[in-house]
Design a protein around this motif. Structure first.
Motif, mmCIF file in Angstrom:
data_model
loop_
_atom_site.group_PDB
_atom_site.id
_atom_site.type_symbol
_atom_site.label_atom_id
_atom_site.label_comp_id
_atom_site.label_asym_id
_atom_site.label_seq_id
_atom_site.Cartn_x
_atom_site.Cartn_y
_atom_site.Cartn_z
ATOM 1 N N THR A 225 53.194 64.307 0.079
ATOM 2 C CA THR A 225 52.521 63.020 -0.013
ATOM 3 C C THR A 225 53.467 61.944 0.488
ATOM 4 O O THR A 225 54.595 61.852 -0.002
ATOM 5 C CB THR A 225 52.128 62.720 -1.463
ATOM 6 N N PRO A 226 53.046 61.121 1.472
ATOM 7 C CA PRO A 226 53.924 60.030 1.922
ATOM 8 C C PRO A 226 54.337 59.162 0.740
ATOM 9 O O PRO A 226 53.523 58.809 -0.109
ATOM 10 C CB PRO A 226 53.046 59.251 2.910
ATOM 11 N N SER A 227 55.625 58.853 0.662
ATOM 12 C CA SER A 227 56.136 58.081 -0.470
ATOM 13 C C SER A 227 56.752 56.786 0.023
ATOM 14 O O SER A 227 57.628 56.797 0.889
ATOM 15 C CB SER A 227 57.176 58.890 -1.241
ATOM 16 N N VAL A 228 56.271 55.684 -0.486
ATOM 17 C CA VAL A 228 56.821 54.379 -0.148
ATOM 18 C C VAL A 228 57.386 53.781 -1.432
ATOM 19 O O VAL A 228 56.645 53.449 -2.350
ATOM 20 C CB VAL A 228 55.747 53.454 0.455
ATOM 21 N N THR B 219 71.326 56.024 -7.360
ATOM 22 C CA THR B 219 70.247 55.565 -6.501
ATOM 23 C C THR B 219 68.979 56.279 -6.924
ATOM 24 O O THR B 219 68.903 57.512 -6.866
ATOM 25 C CB THR B 219 70.544 55.867 -5.022
ATOM 26 N N ASP B 220 68.013 55.522 -7.383
ATOM 27 C CA ASP B 220 66.747 56.102 -7.848
ATOM 28 C C ASP B 220 65.735 56.054 -6.702
ATOM 29 O O ASP B 220 64.894 55.158 -6.629
ATOM 30 C CB ASP B 220 66.231 55.330 -9.061
ATOM 31 N N ASP B 221 65.848 57.013 -5.785
ATOM 32 C CA ASP B 221 64.968 57.005 -4.616
ATOM 33 C C ASP B 221 64.269 58.337 -4.383
ATOM 34 O O ASP B 221 63.749 58.602 -3.304
ATOM 35 C CB ASP B 221 65.768 56.624 -3.363
ATOM 36 N N LYS B 222 64.242 59.179 -5.419
ATOM 37 C CA LYS B 222 63.600 60.474 -5.275
ATOM 38 C C LYS B 222 62.098 60.332 -5.488
ATOM 39 O O LYS B 222 61.664 59.801 -6.512
ATOM 40 C CB LYS B 222 64.179 61.457 -6.299
ATOM 41 N N PRO B 223 61.278 60.805 -4.559
ATOM 42 C CA PRO B 223 59.829 60.650 -4.743
ATOM 43 C C PRO B 223 59.292 61.573 -5.833
ATOM 44 O O PRO B 223 59.770 62.698 -6.007
ATOM 45 C CB PRO B 223 59.261 61.034 -3.368
#
Length: 824
Positions: A551-554, A725-729
């Motif tokens: 799923t694309p994650s933004v 860094t909280d960037d995990k989808p």
């Protein structure tokens, strides 16, 4: 156990659930588009029969008043303030006339010390558990009591409730010294509020007053509550881990002395739990009540055998865990515990002529129980101290029983200093298997499907002994299901996995969530139970490699207000300042003019004192107050904090959206043993980074938090403490494909943990399968919760006739779907 017996097709229970046609495909504009590509020629990880199992701990009254079918509470009058401050030997009993709990030389035996002295013409009545003793019309109930009456007496035993009798009264003639007397009742009507009363004509002594339903699991004496045992059996677990948990390795680890001179150790001792029930000890339970040991090691082994599960007992390593930090230096005590572990293996596996095998045979099981694994310790917070003792256990066990796998552990969390240190020691020591435990938010489980992808294939194997997503709603079970696809994909590393805890009595809850809930009249599986059951009944023998589009994650920047809190601690805060990335001031408060900018969203007692904002209630938990705008981003937060009293340190929050969604830096948490950044998502928490450390009382600390985008850096007294860094989808669409060697079926398992249906193109890569698939679907609203009277999360079985080499299937919103594709 045989794969044919335990792993073919859907369970009988699932096949008896509602059958329905598939829901109509969602409209294209409402559905996410995915592809799943299967490579049937490739070979993935082999999946052991024991992949999924159950973990039993006596928590939430899971044993007495739960799985153990005894209906009388405090049957041996051993309840004590050592168990619970409110307990007495007559807890759960009411007295008419003269009755006294006595502990003297006239006792039943050395382990069953307290008995009831009942005066002539007096009676006692037991209230059972929950609302009372449950009896069902027409069913038989077996009463027994150990009694003594030198001059002779007649006991009148009755079952009744407020409306009257529930069975014909029984007369029991007692004369002489201690002896066991029995009677049987047949219930004349059904009641949830029964009481068992025993009256005597002349003075008598009573102990071990017991009432069992005749209809126990497999009709076994000293048996298990049938509906609970059958729900566990329906999971078809590959292993049964027992008896805990925190129950195993807590307690004083020291002998204590009563006025009578009696001594025994307060930690869990397996030898106290075997033999005739009237000779077994009782003990204080870590979770705040008494445990009778009527459900003991023999019954655990017998239950594992009955459900076709591998027994996996856990023994204490003499290092406490579960928020405690203590290790014994008593070498004699350690040697005794090591010998106890060796004796346990002999009890399970030794011939009936061996010392402990003979005990097992006398209890009714001359054949061995075929123990292959044993765990040492549980969630120890002192990894070096634990591992030093673990090595001694392992050396002794491997020397005598080289065929036994000795399981170590990695502490109470999925990451952090304790976890990393424990894993380093386990890897360097060549440990066979490491037990991991973690309880995290649903978001964490959706973000970490790949957790085991990078584990060393040649290192220790993983036993995921305890995990759950902190809730019993369908969204929690969905997240766990998505995570389980990753466990199966990594079945060469993750050899065992069990959701925890297993059972909860709704009136005695110490921990949530739990898999199976019950009261004295009924039991029901949670949404999480239905997911576990679906996976356990459809495991397969080998992973078939497959891949899916994502799923694309933004992800935008971390946004939110700021907050202050405490946990079982009194603390003072001052000089709070929030500065935007461009240098402008968003908030500045030295509390000289009060605290009008702050909103109370938690508990506690906050007030301004001497120019500081102080939370004074040292017992209150989660006392959060917040200030600022939930839209804030890219800012620096400064706080000055001083601990005044209590068990822990400070909680400084940022990225606060609401009471269930925020981050906080927990300084001096876990009884002031470590600090961590935790993320709360929909009320569930996950640890993002942690380190050992404590907070001093009376010392002022400068706390600074720098938020930039999704990067956060934390400073303590001007020194960088850590960053993340909280960037995990959080990927909502997950899949795994396995093959059942016995039937040749492909099992396509898909989790769609989002509010939109997933229209999916499936390419089987030329696999030879039939055109008709058997389908099992679990689907519900994300907030749905199963209860005693309503089970919205229930498996629905159907068929799908459109299977081809490439076909399209629409997976419903918020669903778990298993397609079993027969071999063509």
């Amino acid at each position: 156990m045989s794969r044919t017996r335990w792993r073919l097709g859907l369970s009988a229970t699932a096949l008896l659930t509602a059958t329905a046609v598939l829901p109509a495909p969602a409209h294209a504009e409402d559905a996410a588009d995915y592809t799943i590509t299967v490579d049937p020629a490739a070979q993935g990880a082999a999946i052991d029969d024991t992949m999924y199992g159950v973990f039993f701990e006596d928590i939430n009254r899971a044993a007495d008043g739960g799985l153990y079918a005894e209906l009388v509470q405090n049957r041996s009058f051993e309840y004590s303030t050592a168990d619970n401050a409110s307990y007495t030997p007559l807890t759960s009993w009411s007295v008419t006339g003269a009755a006294e709990a006595v502990n003297d030389s006239g006792r039943l035996n050395e382990r069953n010390r307290t008995y009831l002295s009942l005066g002539a013409g007096s009676s006692v009545t037991n209230a059972g558990y929950n609302t009372g003793i449950r009896v069902e019309q027409g069913k038989k109930y077996d009463f027994s009591v150990w009694a003594r009456a030198e001059g002779g007496t007649t006991l009148t035993v009755t079952l009744k409730d407020a409306a009257g009798t529930l069975a014909t009264a029984r007369q029991v003639a007692v004369k002489g010294g201690w002896a066991r007397y029995q009677a049987t009742f047949t219930a004349t009507r059904t009641s949830n509020r029964g009481r068992l009363a025993v009256a005597t004509t002349n003075a008598a002594a009573l102990d071990m007053v017991s009432l069992f339903p005749r209809d126990t699991y497999k009709n076994q004496p000293n048996g298990l509550r049938k509906d609970l045992a059958e729900k566990i059996e329906a999971l078809r677990p590959g292993f049964l881990r027992f008896p805990g948990g925190c129950l195993v390795n807590t307690g004083s680890m020291e002998d204590y002395s009563e006025a009578s001179g009696w001594q025994r150790e307060r930690s869990y001792q397996w030898k106290d739990t075997i033999g005739p029930v009237e000779q077994r000890a009782t003990n204080a339970n870590f979770w705040g009540y008494n445990q009778s040991y009527g459900l003991g090691y023999y019954e655990y082994f017998r239950f594992a055998e009955d459900i076709g599960a591998m027994p996996l007992p856990v023994v204490p390593a003499l290092v406490t865990g579960c928020g405690q930090n203590k290790a014994t230096d008593d070498e004699a005590l350690l040697k005794r515990h090591i010998q106890d572990a060796l004796d346990l293996i002999e009890f399970a596996n030794g011939p009936a002529t061996s010392t402990w095998g003979k005990v097992r045979a006398r209890m009714g099981h001359p054949r061995p129980f075929h123990l292959t694994h044993i765990g040492v310790g549980n969630e120890e917070n002192l990894p070096h101290e634990f591992y030093a003792r673990f090595q001694k256990f392992r050396a002794a066990i491997e020397a005598k029983y080289p065929e036994i796998t000795v399981v170590s552990n990695s502490g109470p969390d999925d990451s952090g200093t304790t976890f990393e240190t424990a894993w380093k020691l386990n890897r360097e020591g060549g440990v066979d298997m490491v037990d991991e435990h973690y309880y995290n938010s649903p978001q964490w489980f959706l973000q970490n499907n790949d957790r085991y992808d990078s584990y060393d294939r040649n290192g220790p194997k993983v036993f995921l002994g305890e995990y759950a997503s902190q809730g019993n709603a369908w969204k929690n079970a969905l997240a766990e299901a998505a995570y389980m696809t990753g466990l199966e994909r990594n079945a060469d590393v993750v050899k065992l996995a069990s959701y925890a805890p297993l059972l909860a009595n709704e009136d005695y809850v110490q921990w949530r969530p739990d898999m199976i809930w019950f009261n004295n009249r009924a039991s029901w599986g949670s949404a999480n139970y239905e997911v576990q059951k679906l996976f356990m009944n459809n495991v397969g023998d080998r992973v078939v490699p497959s891949r899916a589009t994502g799923t694309p994650s933004v992800s935008g920047p971390i946004t939110g207000a700021v907050g202050l809190s405490t946990w079982a601690t009194s603390a003072a805060y001052d000089d709070v300042k929030v500065t935007a990335g461009n240098g402008s001031t968003l908030l500045s408060d030295d509390f000289s003019g009060g605290a009008a900018q702050w909103k109370h969203v938690g508990g506690g007692s906050w007030s301004v004192q001497d120019g500081q904002y102080v939370q004074t209630d040292a017992a209150a938990e989660n006392t959060l107050v917040t200030a600022g705008d939930p839209a804030w981003k890219d800012y620096d937060l400064h706080v000055k904090a001083t601990k005044k009293s209590g068990k822990e340190g400070f909680l400084v929050a940022f990225g606060v959206k609401d009471t269930g969604n925020y981050y906080w830096w927990n300084l001096g948490g876990w009884n002031n043993t470590q600090s961590a950044v935790e993320q709360a998502s929909d009320g569930g928490k996950s640890t993002l980074v942690s380190k050992a450390g404590s907070i001093e009382t009376g010392r002022a600390y400068d706390i600074d938090i720098k938020v930039r985008g999704r990067q956060v850096t934390l400073y303590l007294d001007g020194q960088e403490w850590g960053s993340f860094t909280d960037d995990k989808p959080a990927e909502p669409f997950r899949q795994v494909v396995t093959r059942d060697a016995g039937t040749g079926e492909l099992i396509v398992k898909v989790v769609n943990a989002q509010d939109t249906a997933a229209r999916t193109a499936i390419d089987l890569g030329g696999a030879k399968v039939a055109s008709r698939a058997r389908v099992t679907t679990l689907a519900a609203d994300q907030d749905a919760v199963n209860t005693e009277t309503d089970t919205p999360v229930t498996p629905v079985t159907s068929t799908f006739s459109g299977v081809a080499d490439t076909f399209t299937y629409t997976f419903p919103a918020n669903s778990v779907t298993f397609l079993r594709l027969p071999r063509r």
